[in-house]
Design a protein around this motif. Structure first.
Motif, PDB file in Angstrom:
ATOM      1  N   GLU A   1      -7.610   3.304  -7.048  1.00  0.00           N
ATOM      2  CA  GLU A   1      -6.168   3.081  -7.132  1.00  0.00           C
ATOM      3  C   GLU A   1      -5.691   2.934  -8.567  1.00  0.00           C
ATOM      4  O   GLU A   1      -6.322   2.275  -9.370  1.00  0.00           O
TER       5      GLU A   1
ATOM      6  N   THR B   1      -0.998   1.773  -7.208  1.00  0.00           N
ATOM      7  CA  THR B   1      -0.985   0.785  -6.129  1.00  0.00           C
ATOM      8  C   THR B   1      -1.734  -0.491  -6.500  1.00  0.00           C
ATOM      9  O   THR B   1      -1.615  -1.491  -5.797  1.00  0.00           O
TER      10      THR B   1
ATOM     11  N   ARG C   1       0.783   3.203  -0.687  1.00  0.00           N
ATOM     12  CA  ARG C   1      -0.274   2.531   0.082  1.00  0.00           C
ATOM     13  C   ARG C   1      -0.302   3.051   1.518  1.00  0.00           C
ATOM     14  O   ARG C   1      -1.348   3.420   2.033  1.00  0.00           O
ATOM     15  N   ASP C   2       0.862   3.086   2.149  1.00  0.00           N
ATOM     16  CA  ASP C   2       0.941   3.506   3.547  1.00  0.00           C
ATOM     17  C   ASP C   2       0.537   4.964   3.722  1.00  0.00           C
ATOM     18  O   ASP C   2      -0.143   5.310   4.698  1.00  0.00           O
TER      19      ASP C   2
ATOM     20  N   MET D   1      -3.553  -2.390  -3.667  1.00  0.00           N
ATOM     21  CA  MET D   1      -2.857  -2.616  -2.392  1.00  0.00           C
ATOM     22  C   MET D   1      -3.577  -1.976  -1.199  1.00  0.00           C
ATOM     23  O   MET D   1      -3.545  -2.528  -0.092  1.00  0.00           O
ATOM     24  N   ILE D   2      -4.220  -0.841  -1.413  1.00  0.00           N
ATOM     25  CA  ILE D   2      -4.959  -0.181  -0.330  1.00  0.00           C
ATOM     26  C   ILE D   2      -6.174  -1.030   0.022  1.00  0.00           C
ATOM     27  O   ILE D   2      -6.440  -1.330   1.196  1.00  0.00           O
ATOM     28  N   THR D   3      -6.904  -1.438  -1.006  1.00  0.00           N
ATOM     29  CA  THR D   3      -8.066  -2.295  -0.818  1.00  0.00           C
ATOM     30  C   THR D   3      -7.672  -3.591  -0.125  1.00  0.00           C
ATOM     31  O   THR D   3      -8.346  -4.036   0.811  1.00  0.00           O
TER      32      THR D   3
ATOM     33  N   ARG E   1       5.336   1.755  -4.392  1.00  0.00           N
ATOM     34  CA  ARG E   1       3.954   1.298  -4.240  1.00  0.00           C
ATOM     35  C   ARG E   1       3.595   1.105  -2.766  1.00  0.00           C
ATOM     36  O   ARG E   1       2.514   1.500  -2.328  1.00  0.00           O
ATOM     37  N   ALA E   2       4.490   0.517  -1.999  1.00  0.00           N
ATOM     38  CA  ALA E   2       4.230   0.314  -0.568  1.00  0.00           C
ATOM     39  C   ALA E   2       4.136   1.658   0.161  1.00  0.00           C
ATOM     40  O   ALA E   2       3.268   1.850   1.024  1.00  0.00           O
TER      41      ALA E   2
ATOM     42  N   ALA F   1      -5.078  -4.126   1.842  1.00  0.00           N
ATOM     43  CA  ALA F   1      -4.694  -3.859   3.231  1.00  0.00           C
ATOM     44  C   ALA F   1      -5.926  -3.742   4.125  1.00  0.00           C
ATOM     45  O   ALA F   1      -5.950  -4.276   5.240  1.00  0.00           O
TER      46      ALA F   1
END
Length: 154
Positions: free
Chosen positions: A22, A25, A143-144, A28-30, A139-140, A32
């Motif tokens: 990332e 982000t 991530r999504d 943020m992925i990690t 960023r959200a 989540a």
């Protein structure tokens, strides 16, 4: 069930491991994925490579690729994904690099995010222009979208 919970369940059931590389982000992925109980069965590690130096040192992104295409490019996203895959020893890797804002340029506007998804020797890339939604929303959305790519692969 959230998308992250679906990924954890699918990866665990299939015995697959996942990693994330990332930039915009910032983890943020990690976060989540690791928010989900049982994620340790399928998530080995994540890489937050915000700077070009980090992309090179941690993921093996070539300086020549950065110089030729810039950090926000599908070429860099591909090298990030392949580097994370190799360094984590995972079955699938997702990578994200983009311009969350504020800022950007005529050629790389705010809200542009490049994605890479690697599994084995195969890597796919894409670019999404989310638009100038504001930093948090870009960023959200990134991530999504990355979670959607992982889910679709699994």
């Amino acid at each position: 069930m959230t998308l992250a919970a679906e990924i954890v369940a699918r990866a665990t059931a299939s015995g697959k491991t996942v990693t994330a590389a990332e930039s915009c982000t910032g983890g943020m992925i990690t976060a989540a994925l690791t928010d989900i109980a049982g994620s340790s069965n399928m998530f080995e590690r994540g890489f937050v490579t915000y700077s070009n130096v980090a992309k090179t040192e941690m993921l093996g992104v070539k300086p020549a690729t950065l110089a030729a295409h810039g950090a926000v490019s599908e070429e860099v996203a591909a090298e990030m994904a392949l580097g994370a895959l190799a360094r984590a020893g995972a079955d699938v890797a997702v990578a994200v690099t983009g311009i969350a804002g504020p800022g950007g340029s005529e050629y790389k506007p705010e809200g542009r995010v490049c994605f890479g998804l690697a599994a084995g020797e195969r890597v796919i890339t894409e670019t999404i222009d989310f638009g100038a939604l504001g930093r948090a929303k870009v960023r959200a959305a990134a991530r999504d979208h990355a979670l959607g790519l992982l889910s679709g692969h699994l």
